[in-house]
Write a protein that holds these residues in place. Structure first.
Motif, PDB file in Angstrom:
ATOM      1  N   GLY A 161      23.579  -7.644   0.811  1.00 20.81           N
ATOM      2  CA  GLY A 161      24.464  -8.771   0.572  1.00 20.81           C
ATOM      3  C   GLY A 161      25.896  -8.424   0.241  1.00 20.81           C
ATOM      4  N   PHE A 162      26.144  -7.240  -0.334  1.00 17.52           N
ATOM      5  CA  PHE A 162      27.523  -6.857  -0.648  1.00 17.52           C
ATOM      6  C   PHE A 162      28.229  -6.196   0.530  1.00 17.52           C
ATOM      7  CE2 PHE A 162      26.737  -7.352  -5.299  1.00 17.52           C
ATOM      8  CZ  PHE A 162      27.866  -8.107  -5.586  1.00 17.52           C
ATOM      9  N   THR A 163      27.571  -6.145   1.676  1.00 17.69           N
ATOM     10  CA  THR A 163      28.228  -5.661   2.890  1.00 17.69           C
ATOM     11  C   THR A 163      29.316  -6.649   3.309  1.00 17.69           C
ATOM     12  OG1 THR A 163      26.164  -4.641   3.622  1.00 17.69           O
ATOM     13  CG2 THR A 163      27.851  -5.016   5.304  1.00 17.69           C
ATOM     14  N   PRO A 164      30.534  -6.194   3.571  1.00 23.10           N
ATOM     15  CA  PRO A 164      31.570  -7.124   4.039  1.00 23.10           C
ATOM     16  C   PRO A 164      31.145  -7.795   5.345  1.00 23.10           C
ATOM     17  CG  PRO A 164      32.550  -5.044   3.364  1.00 23.10           C
ATOM     18  CD  PRO A 164      31.070  -4.825   3.382  1.00 23.10           C
ATOM     19  N   ARG A 165      31.386  -9.084   5.427  1.00 21.51           N
ATOM     20  CA  ARG A 165      31.042  -9.794   6.664  1.00 21.51           C
ATOM     21  C   ARG A 165      32.065  -9.468   7.746  1.00 21.51           C
ATOM     22  NH1 ARG A 165      34.216 -14.273   7.821  1.00 21.51           N
ATOM     23  NH2 ARG A 165      35.428 -15.150   6.095  1.00 21.51           N
ATOM     24  N   PRO A 166      31.663  -9.532   9.017  1.00 23.94           N
ATOM     25  CA  PRO A 166      32.626  -9.277  10.094  1.00 23.94           C
ATOM     26  C   PRO A 166      33.718 -10.337  10.121  1.00 23.94           C
ATOM     27  CG  PRO A 166      30.366  -9.207  10.895  1.00 23.94           C
ATOM     28  CD  PRO A 166      30.316  -9.777   9.519  1.00 23.94           C
ATOM     29  N   MET A 167      34.913  -9.917  10.420  1.00 19.10           N
ATOM     30  CA  MET A 167      36.040 -10.838  10.573  1.00 19.10           C
ATOM     31  C   MET A 167      36.805 -10.456  11.829  1.00 19.10           C
ATOM     32  SD  MET A 167      37.443 -11.194   6.657  1.00 19.10           S
ATOM     33  CE  MET A 167      36.297 -11.256   5.268  1.00 19.10           C
ATOM     34  N   ALA A 199      21.125  -0.629  10.513  1.00 15.18           N
ATOM     35  CA  ALA A 199      21.200   0.656   9.823  1.00 15.18           C
ATOM     36  C   ALA A 199      22.216   0.652   8.685  1.00 15.18           C
ATOM     37  CB  ALA A 199      21.542   1.766  10.810  1.00 15.18           C
ATOM     38  N   THR A 200      22.876  -0.478   8.434  1.00 16.42           N
ATOM     39  CA  THR A 200      23.832  -0.516   7.333  1.00 16.42           C
ATOM     40  C   THR A 200      23.114  -0.207   6.022  1.00 16.42           C
ATOM     41  OG1 THR A 200      25.666  -1.825   6.425  1.00 16.42           O
ATOM     42  CG2 THR A 200      23.592  -2.979   6.753  1.00 16.42           C
ATOM     43  N   PRO A 201      23.711   0.557   5.117  1.00 19.70           N
ATOM     44  CA  PRO A 201      23.021   0.928   3.877  1.00 19.70           C
ATOM     45  C   PRO A 201      22.677  -0.289   3.029  1.00 19.70           C
ATOM     46  CG  PRO A 201      24.963   2.302   4.222  1.00 19.70           C
ATOM     47  CD  PRO A 201      25.032   1.199   5.230  1.00 19.70           C
ATOM     48  N   HIS A 202      21.594  -0.172   2.276  1.00 17.77           N
ATOM     49  CA  HIS A 202      21.245  -1.222   1.327  1.00 17.77           C
ATOM     50  C   HIS A 202      22.396  -1.446   0.352  1.00 17.77           C
ATOM     51  CE1 HIS A 202      16.626  -0.554   1.853  1.00 17.77           C
ATOM     52  NE2 HIS A 202      17.113  -1.407   2.737  1.00 17.77           N
ATOM     53  N   ALA A 207      15.200  -4.796  -0.772  1.00 19.12           N
ATOM     54  CA  ALA A 207      15.476  -3.409  -0.404  1.00 19.12           C
ATOM     55  C   ALA A 207      14.272  -2.530  -0.743  1.00 19.12           C
ATOM     56  CB  ALA A 207      16.730  -2.922  -1.123  1.00 19.12           C
ATOM     57  N   PHE A 208      13.666  -2.770  -1.905  1.00 22.27           N
ATOM     58  CA  PHE A 208      12.447  -2.042  -2.275  1.00 22.27           C
ATOM     59  C   PHE A 208      11.344  -2.298  -1.256  1.00 22.27           C
ATOM     60  CE2 PHE A 208       8.196  -2.390  -4.085  1.00 22.27           C
ATOM     61  CZ  PHE A 208       8.000  -1.113  -4.587  1.00 22.27           C
ATOM     62  N   GLY A 209      11.166  -3.555  -0.866  1.00 21.27           N
ATOM     63  CA  GLY A 209      10.109  -3.878   0.085  1.00 21.27           C
ATOM     64  C   GLY A 209      10.278  -3.156   1.411  1.00 21.27           C
ATOM     65  N   GLU A 210      11.522  -3.044   1.880  1.00 21.58           N
ATOM     66  CA  GLU A 210      11.761  -2.305   3.118  1.00 21.58           C
ATOM     67  C   GLU A 210      11.414  -0.830   2.942  1.00 21.58           C
ATOM     68  OE1 GLU A 210      15.670  -2.910   4.662  1.00 21.58           O
ATOM     69  OE2 GLU A 210      15.496  -5.107   4.682  1.00 21.58           O
ATOM     70  N   ASP A 211      11.786  -0.251   1.803  1.00 22.86           N
ATOM     71  CA  ASP A 211      11.470   1.159   1.558  1.00 22.86           C
ATOM     72  C   ASP A 211       9.966   1.362   1.383  1.00 22.86           C
ATOM     73  OD1 ASP A 211      14.115   1.854   1.762  1.00 22.86           O
ATOM     74  OD2 ASP A 211      14.469   1.945  -0.394  1.00 22.86           O
ATOM     75  N   LEU A 212       9.314   0.402   0.738  1.00 22.87           N
ATOM     76  CA  LEU A 212       7.856   0.469   0.595  1.00 22.87           C
ATOM     77  C   LEU A 212       7.194   0.439   1.971  1.00 22.87           C
ATOM     78  CD1 LEU A 212       5.564   0.303  -1.695  1.00 22.87           C
ATOM     79  CD2 LEU A 212       5.432  -2.109  -1.043  1.00 22.87           C
ATOM     80  N   ALA A 213       7.688  -0.421   2.835  1.00 19.48           N
ATOM     81  CA  ALA A 213       7.140  -0.509   4.185  1.00 19.48           C
ATOM     82  C   ALA A 213       7.307   0.808   4.936  1.00 19.48           C
ATOM     83  CB  ALA A 213       7.814  -1.647   4.947  1.00 19.48           C
ATOM     84  N   GLN A 214       8.480   1.430   4.794  1.00 22.84           N
ATOM     85  CA  GLN A 214       8.698   2.723   5.444  1.00 22.84           C
ATOM     86  C   GLN A 214       7.712   3.758   4.909  1.00 22.84           C
ATOM     87  OE1 GLN A 214      11.183   3.470   7.974  1.00 22.84           O
ATOM     88  NE2 GLN A 214       9.681   5.143   8.139  1.00 22.84           N
ATOM     89  N   PHE A 215       7.515   3.775   3.599  1.00 30.20           N
ATOM     90  CA  PHE A 215       6.587   4.723   2.989  1.00 30.20           C
ATOM     91  C   PHE A 215       5.160   4.519   3.499  1.00 30.20           C
ATOM     92  CE2 PHE A 215       3.495   5.447  -0.493  1.00 30.20           C
ATOM     93  CZ  PHE A 215       3.596   6.830  -0.591  1.00 30.20           C
ATOM     94  N   TYR A 216       4.712   3.266   3.577  1.00 33.95           N
ATOM     95  CA  TYR A 216       3.343   3.018   4.022  1.00 33.95           C
ATOM     96  C   TYR A 216       3.164   3.337   5.501  1.00 33.95           C
ATOM     97  CZ  TYR A 216       1.097   1.415  -0.199  1.00 33.95           C
ATOM     98  OH  TYR A 216       0.511   1.381  -1.440  1.00 33.95           O
ATOM     99  N   TRP A 217       4.228   3.266   6.290  1.00 36.03           N
ATOM    100  CA  TRP A 217       4.137   3.716   7.677  1.00 36.03           C
ATOM    101  C   TRP A 217       4.041   5.237   7.732  1.00 36.03           C
ATOM    102  CZ3 TRP A 217       2.602   3.692  12.277  1.00 36.03           C
ATOM    103  CH2 TRP A 217       3.183   4.500  13.266  1.00 36.03           C
ATOM    104  N   ASP A 218       4.942   5.922   7.038  1.00 34.91           N
ATOM    105  CA  ASP A 218       4.967   7.377   7.079  1.00 34.91           C
ATOM    106  C   ASP A 218       3.711   7.990   6.454  1.00 34.91           C
ATOM    107  OD1 ASP A 218       7.452   7.468   8.340  1.00 34.91           O
ATOM    108  OD2 ASP A 218       8.551   7.527   6.440  1.00 34.91           O
TER     109      ASP A 218
END
Length: 269
Positions: A114-120, A129-132, A143-154
């Motif tokens: 959410g703190f990623t600047p929006r395109p203008m 691939a933008t960082p969390h 963000a935790f859920g995405e990392d948890l998902a990556q862990f359970y895949w790997d």
């Protein structure tokens, strides 16, 4: 992946869950419903908390996939977010792993970045691939859920598509939402693609319609077979007349997460 027949839908009593209860059966899914609250007119629905590990294990037994929409969907204290969104999501993944479920579709959120600047202007679209850069404890849990998902895949070979949902309502209600809106019909199309695409490993996608004012890159969603058909632009004239253009000098207008970055809505609302 063969088309799943039986899908556990968590958060089935919520706003998005209610929309998907009505739309996904047309794609051939038999939905098993779960929510912490009873669901009117759904006597077979499972009423259980994500903290109830035995109930979760029973809920995922025999299903082909899980569409995980449950949890707190706005900002709350860290303790509440920890229990519902972080520990609850972990409990679901553990139950799915133990029961041999092959795929989860996880309702992530644009607030994970959410703190990623929006395109203008001519800025490029925001890539997956933008960082969390979470804007709230709620965004942090996604963000935790995405990392948890990556862990359970790997670690365990459990596939996930993490969908960074914008705003899924019948129509957009703000100028910001013109850029992140996902129509309910496109939501069902995206979840169907996420449930059926081949060899997703852990794939992150943005969840929105093909909006004229789009802020993020839908390439990874389209690679799953998602073909959005809707656009928020028909609502733009009315919303702009009422609210005006976004002002890049205002912090809540400068970032992807909008007012979540400055004055987030608090659960329950």
């Amino acid at each position: 992946m063969p088309r799943p027949r039986t899908v556990l839908l968590t958060g089935a009593a919520g706003g998005l869950g209610t929309l998907m209860r009505g739309l996904l059966p047309a794609y051939g899914y038999e939905l098993r419903l779960l929510d912490v609250l009873p669901i009117p007119d759904e006597p077979a629905a499972i009423t259980a908390d994500l903290a109830d590990k035995d109930a979760l294990r029973a809920a995922v037994h025999g299903v082909d996939a899980v569409l995980h929409l449950a949890g707190i969907s706005l900002e709350a204290s860290f303790d509440k977010i920890l229990r519902a969104n972080i520990e609850g999501t972990y409990n679901l993944y553990e139950a799915a792993r133990a029961e041999g479920v092959r795929r989860i579709v996880f309702a992530s959120s644009n607030h994970a970045v959410g703190f990623t600047p929006r395109p203008m202007g001519t800025d490029p679209l925001i890539p997956v691939a933008t960082p969390h850069r979470p804007d709230t404890f709620y965004g942090l849990s996604k963000a935790f859920g995405e990392d948890l998902a990556q862990f359970y895949w790997d670690k365990h070979g459990l596939e996930t598509v993490s969908v960074r949902i914008g705003s899924c309502f019948a129509e957009p209600t703000s100028v910001r939402m013109l850029s992140v809106w996902m129509s309910p019909d496109d939501g069902a199309r995206l979840f169907d693609a996420a449930l059926t695409a081949e060899r997703v490993g852990h794939t992150v996608v943005y969840g929105s319609s093909a909006n004229t004012r789009l802020w993020w890159d839908l390439a990874s969603a389209r690679a799953l077979g998602y073909e959005p058909r809707d656009d928020s632009e028909p609502y733009a004239e009315k919303l702009l007349a009422e609210q005006g253009e976004l002002d890049p000098e205002r912090p809540e207008h400068a970032c992807l997460g909008g007012h979540f970055t400055t004055d987030p809505p608090i659960w329950p609302h």
